[in-house]
Design a protein around this motif. Structure first.
Motif, PDB file in Angstrom:
ATOM      1  N   ALA A  50      24.556  44.309  53.822  1.00  0.00           N
ATOM      2  CA  ALA A  50      24.283  42.875  53.973  1.00  0.00           C
ATOM      3  C   ALA A  50      22.822  42.644  54.367  1.00  0.00           C
ATOM      4  O   ALA A  50      22.176  41.697  53.900  1.00  0.00           O
ATOM      5  CB  ALA A  50      25.221  42.267  55.010  1.00  0.00           C
ATOM      6  N   GLY A  51      22.299  43.515  55.234  1.00  0.00           N
ATOM      7  CA  GLY A  51      20.902  43.395  55.654  1.00  0.00           C
ATOM      8  C   GLY A  51      19.944  43.620  54.490  1.00  0.00           C
ATOM      9  O   GLY A  51      18.955  42.895  54.328  1.00  0.00           O
ATOM     10  N   TYR A  52      20.241  44.617  53.670  1.00  0.00           N
ATOM     11  CA  TYR A  52      19.390  44.904  52.500  1.00  0.00           C
ATOM     12  C   TYR A  52      19.437  43.731  51.522  1.00  0.00           C
ATOM     13  O   TYR A  52      18.404  43.314  50.984  1.00  0.00           O
ATOM     14  CB  TYR A  52      19.873  46.189  51.834  1.00  0.00           C
ATOM     15  N   GLU A  53      20.623  43.210  51.305  1.00  0.00           N
ATOM     16  CA  GLU A  53      20.800  42.050  50.414  1.00  0.00           C
ATOM     17  C   GLU A  53      19.967  40.856  50.915  1.00  0.00           C
ATOM     18  O   GLU A  53      19.296  40.184  50.142  1.00  0.00           O
ATOM     19  CB  GLU A  53      22.300  41.683  50.389  1.00  0.00           C
ATOM     20  N   ARG A  54      20.015  40.635  52.224  1.00  0.00           N
ATOM     21  CA  ARG A  54      19.342  39.462  52.813  1.00  0.00           C
ATOM     22  C   ARG A  54      17.823  39.661  52.900  1.00  0.00           C
ATOM     23  O   ARG A  54      17.045  38.785  52.564  1.00  0.00           O
ATOM     24  CB  ARG A  54      19.913  39.230  54.220  1.00  0.00           C
ATOM     25  N   LEU A 191       6.514  43.907  55.784  1.00  0.00           N
ATOM     26  CA  LEU A 191       7.291  43.289  54.702  1.00  0.00           C
ATOM     27  C   LEU A 191       7.537  41.821  55.018  1.00  0.00           C
ATOM     28  O   LEU A 191       7.560  41.426  56.193  1.00  0.00           O
ATOM     29  CB  LEU A 191       8.645  43.988  54.552  1.00  0.00           C
ATOM     30  N   ILE A 192       7.721  41.034  53.976  1.00  0.00           N
ATOM     31  CA  ILE A 192       8.168  39.648  54.147  1.00  0.00           C
ATOM     32  C   ILE A 192       9.650  39.634  53.818  1.00  0.00           C
ATOM     33  O   ILE A 192      10.025  39.701  52.639  1.00  0.00           O
ATOM     34  CB  ILE A 192       7.391  38.673  53.250  1.00  0.00           C
ATOM     35  N   PRO A 193      10.518  39.588  54.846  1.00  0.00           N
ATOM     36  CA  PRO A 193      11.962  39.634  54.605  1.00  0.00           C
ATOM     37  C   PRO A 193      12.382  38.464  53.717  1.00  0.00           C
ATOM     38  O   PRO A 193      11.942  37.334  53.941  1.00  0.00           O
ATOM     39  CB  PRO A 193      12.567  39.476  56.005  1.00  0.00           C
ATOM     40  N   GLY A 194      13.199  38.739  52.726  1.00  0.00           N
ATOM     41  CA  GLY A 194      13.691  37.661  51.864  1.00  0.00           C
ATOM     42  C   GLY A 194      12.814  37.365  50.667  1.00  0.00           C
ATOM     43  O   GLY A 194      13.212  36.632  49.762  1.00  0.00           O
ATOM     44  N   SER A 195      11.600  37.917  50.649  1.00  0.00           N
ATOM     45  CA  SER A 195      10.677  37.614  49.541  1.00  0.00           C
ATOM     46  C   SER A 195      11.158  38.202  48.220  1.00  0.00           C
ATOM     47  O   SER A 195      10.697  37.790  47.151  1.00  0.00           O
ATOM     48  CB  SER A 195       9.271  38.148  49.864  1.00  0.00           C
ATOM     49  N   HIS A 196      12.100  39.143  48.281  1.00  0.00           N
ATOM     50  CA  HIS A 196      12.605  39.770  47.046  1.00  0.00           C
ATOM     51  C   HIS A 196      13.451  38.800  46.222  1.00  0.00           C
ATOM     52  O   HIS A 196      13.782  39.086  45.077  1.00  0.00           O
ATOM     53  CB  HIS A 196      13.451  41.001  47.403  1.00  0.00           C
ATOM     54  N   ARG A 197      13.812  37.647  46.809  1.00  0.00           N
ATOM     55  CA  ARG A 197      14.704  36.728  46.088  1.00  0.00           C
ATOM     56  C   ARG A 197      13.963  35.761  45.159  1.00  0.00           C
ATOM     57  O   ARG A 197      14.560  34.907  44.533  1.00  0.00           O
ATOM     58  CB  ARG A 197      15.579  35.966  47.096  1.00  0.00           C
TER      59      ARG A 197
END
Lengths: 312, 312
Positions: A50-54, A191-197
């Motif tokens: 879930a953390g990796y997804e988010r 890293l910018i968390p969530g930027s992968h979306r």
């Protein structure tokens, strides 16, 4: 056997157009973040998935024994000490010096690192995240010296791999194995968390042989300051810190960077890019010709054979 | 009135010889760290005094109200927006750009910052630490931009102030008032706790007009990598982080540095160097002539008059 046959033709469809002539462009990610359904058999916990997804990354600690970590550190010192034996194209030095900064095709230069790339603790997690057999798109040893380590500017790896290597979809993951302790102060991966979306299509056409300068200082294929500031303000920044042996899995489209390092403490890691076999590179989507093999494996693709015994 | 008359003669005694021709040299500090005895009337707690004595710095939070902090931030933005009005010698720009990095003699360019320098929350603490009336040796506004902020290499301020400004003893303290939030990631002040208890006499004679290059990149008056690594390994490293309004008091001989900053978040502070009136500068101890007035106040010395009302 899966021989690639796309190298000389343009890809039929490009769902992530980039290196645009006029302006950069934000668009939603078109691909899953995790390509498998989580189950009790998964190599990571439900919370980790879930953390990796988010967030677009996952930090795992204590995967390797102290003996294994020592062996990896010793092997990396040996390789750097004998860098004269490394073929020139696999070697990048600090600007203005001959200090080793990166050794590409690490798995070609070292048995233990070739073995590490195939270790279940890395490759099995990559297979789960990508929902497919995996192969190495790239591997390298990074060494950022103390006192003079230089920064890496913000970028999405996928943007470059798509534009310049012809990677079709967001179905790759990097695993960085720390070989030194990383604090917030010695230039850790940020890293910018969530930027992968989101996919940030970048402005500016790709010059020929762009990789020759982008490995030292990336200027093409980076988002504008306005977008970076907006994303970092929205999502915050995180630093992937940990002691030697820590593993950072980060999704191919997560925006990341690192600061320079004036502390006395160097920073080193072994870096493996796993790509899904079904996502093997084609012709570049936005560059005149593909980058060389040390940056992007192409041609014959074989799924990695996974090993489960101890490294050391 | 106390008119300095030493500018044209060499100081009689030098207990901290530096800029040595042959080799660097470590020696114990010859001066107290705190020049007063702590009592219940002291402007800092007993624990804070003990921490400063041990580490060479002290971080104080929530000294100023939100309104006061907002006023200081607004004033700093106004000054930077109108930097064309600042005399050239007081202005330092980022290498290769015209972005403002430092404005010297800040108290000359702004009423509110002149007032801040005299605020009891700073100046009274400086008086206590130095056991004397105090004056401003230097003041400046620092601005490290986001994305491109450059690093500052390790140094002891006292080493430079002694060698190039003629400050006789370790009886000065800097107060840095944060005007932006500082995390570990946007190039905060890094310190080596305990390093103030040793004097590192540096190797290499001072070139004429050394400050012209040292303000951009310091190469003379810095300890060797071997000593820095030894001290950082022995004492560790700390980063002075905090939200806007936080004040960092650091002793003049504490080794410090800062990394570059590729994050989108700029870093800014107002910086005041308090020197004991009895420790006023003389002729430089290891330089052909004193640095200019914007770096080192000399001439007429008047103790700062302390103000206790609100800033905003």
């Amino acid at each position: 056997m899966n021989v690639m046959h796309h190298d000389t033709q343009f890809a039929a469809q490009d769902i992530y157009p980039t290196r645009l002539a006029d302006a950069e462009k934000r668009m939603p990610r078109q691909d899953p973040v995790i390509w498998s359904d989580w189950s009790d058999d998964a190599p990571i916990t439900r919370d980790e998935a879930a953390g990796y997804e988010r967030d677009g990354y996952l930090i795992r600690r204590d995967l390797f024994t102290a003996d294994e970590v020592r062996s990896l550190i010793a092997a990396s010192a040996d390789i750097r000490a004998d860098a004269s034996a490394i073929r020139a194209e696999d070697l990048v030095t600090e600007p203005g010096t001959d200090a080793v900064r990166t050794i590409f095709r690490l798995d070609d230069h070292s048995d233990i690192f070739a073995r590490l790339a195939r270790d279940a603790r890395l490759a099995e997690t990559a297979r789960f995240l990508l929902g497919d057999e995996v192969y190495l798109h790239q591997s390298r040893l990074n060494y950022k010296p103390g006192f003079t380590g230089k920064e890496f500017y913000w970028h999405s790896d996928f943007e470059t791999w798509h534009a310049e290597d012809g990677m079709p979809r967001m179905r790759a993951v990097s695993a960085s194995v720390l070989l030194t302790d990383n604090s917030a102060l010695n230039g850790p991966l940020m890293l910018i968390p969530g930027s992968h979306r989101e996919f940030i299509a970048c402005k500016g056409e790709t010059p020929a042989d762009n990789h020759k300068s982008s490995l030292k200082k990336q200027e093409i294929g980076v988002p504008s300051r306005e977008i970076l500031e907006s994303l970092a303000t929205q999502h915050g920044l995180d630093a992937a810190t940990g002691s030697a042996g820590t593993v950072i899995f980060f999704e191919c489209n997560t925006l990341h960077a690192s600061n320079g390092n004036v502390t006395p403490f160097p920073r080193s890691n072994a870096f493996f890019v796993y790509n899904a076999v079904s996502n093997a590179v084609q012709a570049p989507f936005a560059a005149p010709r593909p980058r060389p093999a040390f940056l992007s494996h192409r041609g014959r693709i074989e799924p990695l054979k996974i090993h489960r015994d101890s490294l050391a």
